[in-house]
Design an enzyme around this catalytic site. Structure first.
Site, mmCIF file in Angstrom:
data_model
loop_
_atom_site.group_PDB
_atom_site.id
_atom_site.type_symbol
_atom_site.label_atom_id
_atom_site.label_comp_id
_atom_site.label_asym_id
_atom_site.label_seq_id
_atom_site.Cartn_x
_atom_site.Cartn_y
_atom_site.Cartn_z
ATOM 1 N N LYS A 1 0.816 -1.205 0.000
ATOM 2 C CA LYS A 1 0.000 0.000 0.000
ATOM 3 C C LYS A 1 0.851 1.256 0.000
ATOM 4 C CE LYS A 1 -3.942 2.052 0.268
ATOM 5 N NZ LYS A 1 -4.667 2.067 -1.018
HETATM 6 C C1 G6P Z 1 1.428 1.980 -4.391
HETATM 7 C C2 G6P Z 1 -0.031 1.586 -4.174
HETATM 8 C C3 G6P Z 1 -0.919 2.335 -5.165
HETATM 9 C C4 G6P Z 1 -0.694 3.829 -5.060
HETATM 10 C C5 G6P Z 1 0.784 4.193 -5.238
HETATM 11 C C6 G6P Z 1 1.055 5.634 -4.865
HETATM 12 O O1 G6P Z 1 1.863 1.463 -5.597
HETATM 13 O O2 G6P Z 1 -0.197 0.194 -4.325
HETATM 14 O O3 G6P Z 1 -2.279 2.046 -4.884
HETATM 15 O O4 G6P Z 1 -1.443 4.487 -6.029
HETATM 16 O O5 G6P Z 1 1.593 3.390 -4.368
HETATM 17 O O6 G6P Z 1 0.822 5.793 -3.498
HETATM 18 P P1 G6P Z 1 0.411 7.114 -2.759
HETATM 19 O O7 G6P Z 1 0.204 6.696 -1.336
HETATM 20 O O8 G6P Z 1 1.568 8.065 -2.918
HETATM 21 O O9 G6P Z 1 -0.819 7.630 -3.381
#
Ligand code: G6P
Length: 606
Positions: A601
């Site tokens: 996450k």
């Molecule tokens: C990870 C998660 C995604 C998310 C991305 C950016 O890859 O699995 O769901 O969109 O990180 O994360 P943030 O917390 O910066 O939006």
């Protein structure tokens, strides 16, 4: 640590934190054997089964970890905690130590042996080496060692010889300390803490926390004592529980009418034409006069940034660039004080986004954060910001955070456009009124769930998917494809519909489901032509259309009708069926929807 049994609290906490990483799990306890470590590859439940073999493991103090592998494959040995050589210290570590190789070579020369392939084991053994050579306390050894370590870390260390002490430190990776009555809790975020206390201290970079005899002391790595600032958490426990849903993702998809309304509450008052974004107040002038807006983010947040590009350019007429944080930070980008940088992040902890912020800051730009997690590193690293108030998002695939981000960005664009005079008063009033109807329209869109389930059943065994959209729906196509591949492991690509003819059209045959987002907007006619091109090549068409559409209905194999809205707000509705489609396909394929393989996450490493 405190008067209660530590293990049940740690296990429960690890389950709450599992969404951040789930390759392996482990705990260290001070039990009758001394300082014992128990660890296992896989989920926290595997660790629980393993621990059950040992009977009573009474300990009032303990540390635990659930890992997302960076150095070394996910197995029992590479799991945390890690021991020092003399097995007197045990440490858990989030982050990456960049100079671990140099440190390790040095330690090997001195006779240290390594069991795991992790940088974390190098880290604790390096601290041990400093401790031994300086005849100092462990606390001092940690402090000295941190001056030599390059990279990101949040660490917690236990010491057999100081059974009433925990030492923690951070740089780059988050660390929250829950302050209870006679007890303390440390965690990467507040989710495992809130059931015990709502008082928390966010440790800052280059700070070391020592909890000794139930007293908390914080010092910088320069040995200067700081006054811990206690924050009151406003999160409710129900927000981080499934509440009767089979998966967090499903709960979060269904929460969107409320999360979008929460995001707009107190900010948007359409009747009186008021739009108040507290975080923007002091920076409105800068924002208004910016020569350029740069948006930086990763993953789903980057897709929200792409939607914002259309919003800002349409309403405020300021040029926008949307950058993957990971590329931006290494590109020597041209940035000046006249740029207004918006960093979007659900977790507020994404390492690449944080680094991009630091870079832009160093060039004098103003940085505005759009984050979901209150008190997160990005929220604190930016000059100002607006929280999305979507509530905790636990499912690894982002859903409600995406719509909340777009809601905040839409409000920002409207505010900016109004201030700059690039949208008329009447249009502004109309748009505000329309934005206010979005939560109820999302509610209506969610009702299509059963139909989407049927479509999911038909396509669950497909090997590929194509998602096509134009204008505001192009980023939605990217997001739909990302959702599907993340959780169902089906290869999916998102494309601007018109680009299809420059390549992806070669892939189309009767085996290829193509999801079109073909709502009634300025590019509708063009998208209809693209649908025809796919139909002529026997592709299977699933189309998301505006309620009452008949043209596409006659061409598509399946249509999903969503409520009509202003073109600029369509992504808030058109993404809903795509989230549901990926959810159902993943469930039907037996995938772990909330914790898809290899993902985490919160990506606090580069
Ligand atoms: C990870 C998660 C995604 C998310 C991305 C950016 O890859 O699995 O769901 O969109 O990180 O994360 P943030 O917390 O910066 O939006």
């Amino acid at each position: 640590m405190g008067e209660r049994e530590a293990l049940p609290i740690i296990i429960k906490g690890l389950k709450r934190l599992e969404y951040r990483g789930y390759d392996s799990a482990g705990v260290a306890l001070l039990d009758k054997e001394g300082l014992s470590i128990y660890k296992k590859k896989g989920k926290v439940s595997e660790l629980e089964n393993h621990l059950a073999k040992f009977g009573d493991l009474g300990s009032k103090i303990g540390i635990g970890h659930t890992r997302w592998a960076t150095h070394g494959e996910p197995n029992d040995v590479n799991a945390h905690p890690h021991y020092s050589s003399n097995e007197k210290f045990a440490m858990i570590h989030n982050g990456i130590i960049e100079n671990y190789d140099v440190l390790k070579t040095d330690l090997i020369k001195k006779g240290y042996e390594f069991r795991s392939e992790t940088d974390s084991e190098v880290f604790i053994k390096f601290i041990e080496d400093v401790y031994v050579n300086n005849y100092c306390s462990l606390e001092e050894a940690v402090r000295l060692a941190l001056h030599k370590v390059v990279g990101a870390y949040a660490i917690v260390i236990m010491n057999l010889e100081e059974p009433d002490t925990l030492i923690a430190a951070r740089k780059g990776s988050p660390l929250v300390i829950g302050v209870g009555e006679d007890e303390y809790f440390l965690a990467s975020d507040a989710t495992p803490i809130i059931e015990y206390t709502n008082q928390v201290v966010y440790l800052d970079d280059y700070e070391i926390a020592v909890i000794r005899n139930n007293k908390l002391q914080i010092k910088t790595i320069e040995n200067v004592e700081t006054n811990p600032y206690i924050n009151q958490l406003e999160m409710e426990l129900e927000a981080i529980e499934k509440g009767g849903y089979e998966h967090f993702m499903l709960k979060e998809i269904n929460e969107q009418p409320r999360s979008i309304a929460d995001c707009m509450r107190g900010r948007l008052d359409a009747k009186n034409g008021r739009l108040v974004l507290g975080g923007l107040r002091d920076y409105l002038n800068k924002f208004q006069n910016a020569e350029r807006i740069i948006i930086t983010a990763c993953g789903t947040s980057w897709h929200a940034g792409l939607v914002a590009e259309y919003l800002f350019e349409e309403f405020a007429r300021i040029p926008v660039e949307v950058e993957y944080a990971s590329e931006f930070r290494y590109r020597n980008p041209v940035i000046s004080e006249k740029d207004f940088v918006i960093a979007i992040s659900q977790s507020g902890e994404t390492a690449d986004t944080l680094a991009a912020i630091e870079l832009a800051k160093s060039k004098g730009a103003t940085i505005f954060g759009v984050c979901n997690v209150v008190g997160s590193s990005i929220a604190r690293a930016t000059h100002a910001g607006s929280y999305t108030h979507a509530g905790p998002e636990i499912g690894v695939a982002s859903t409600k955070a995406f719509t909340a981000q777009i809601s905040v960005l839409a409000m920002m664009a409207l505010k900016l456009g109004y201030q700059r005079g690039t949208i008329s008063e009447a249009r502004y009033m109309h748009l505000l009124a329309e934005l206010e109807t979005i939560p109820s329209k999302v509610e209506r869109a969610l009702k299509l769930n059963d139909k989407i389930k049927e479509i999911a059943w038909e396509y669950k065994d497909s090997r590929n998917f194509l998602y096509l959209g134009r204008g505001y729906n192009f980023p939605v196509a990217l997001e739909g494809a990302l959702k599907l591949k993340e959780i169902s492991y089906i290869h999916a690509e998102g494309y601007p519909a018109a680009e299809m003819k420059h390549g992806p059209i070669a892939l189309i045959d009767q085996e290829m489901p193509v999801v079109f987002i073909a709502t009634k907007d300025s590019s509708y006619e063009k998208v209809v032509s693209n649908i025809q091109e796919v139909k002529a090549r026997k592709g299977r068409i699933i189309a998301v259309v505006t309620e009452g559409d008949t043209t596409v209905k006659h061409m598509a194999d399946h249509t999903i009708e969503i409520p009509e809205t202003e073109e600029a707000f369509v992504p808030l509705l058109s993404v809903i069926p795509l989230q549901q489609l990926s959810y159902h396909i993943a469930v039907m394929r037996g995938c772990n929807v909330d914790q898809p393989r290899n993902l985490a996450k919160s990506v606090t490493v580069e």
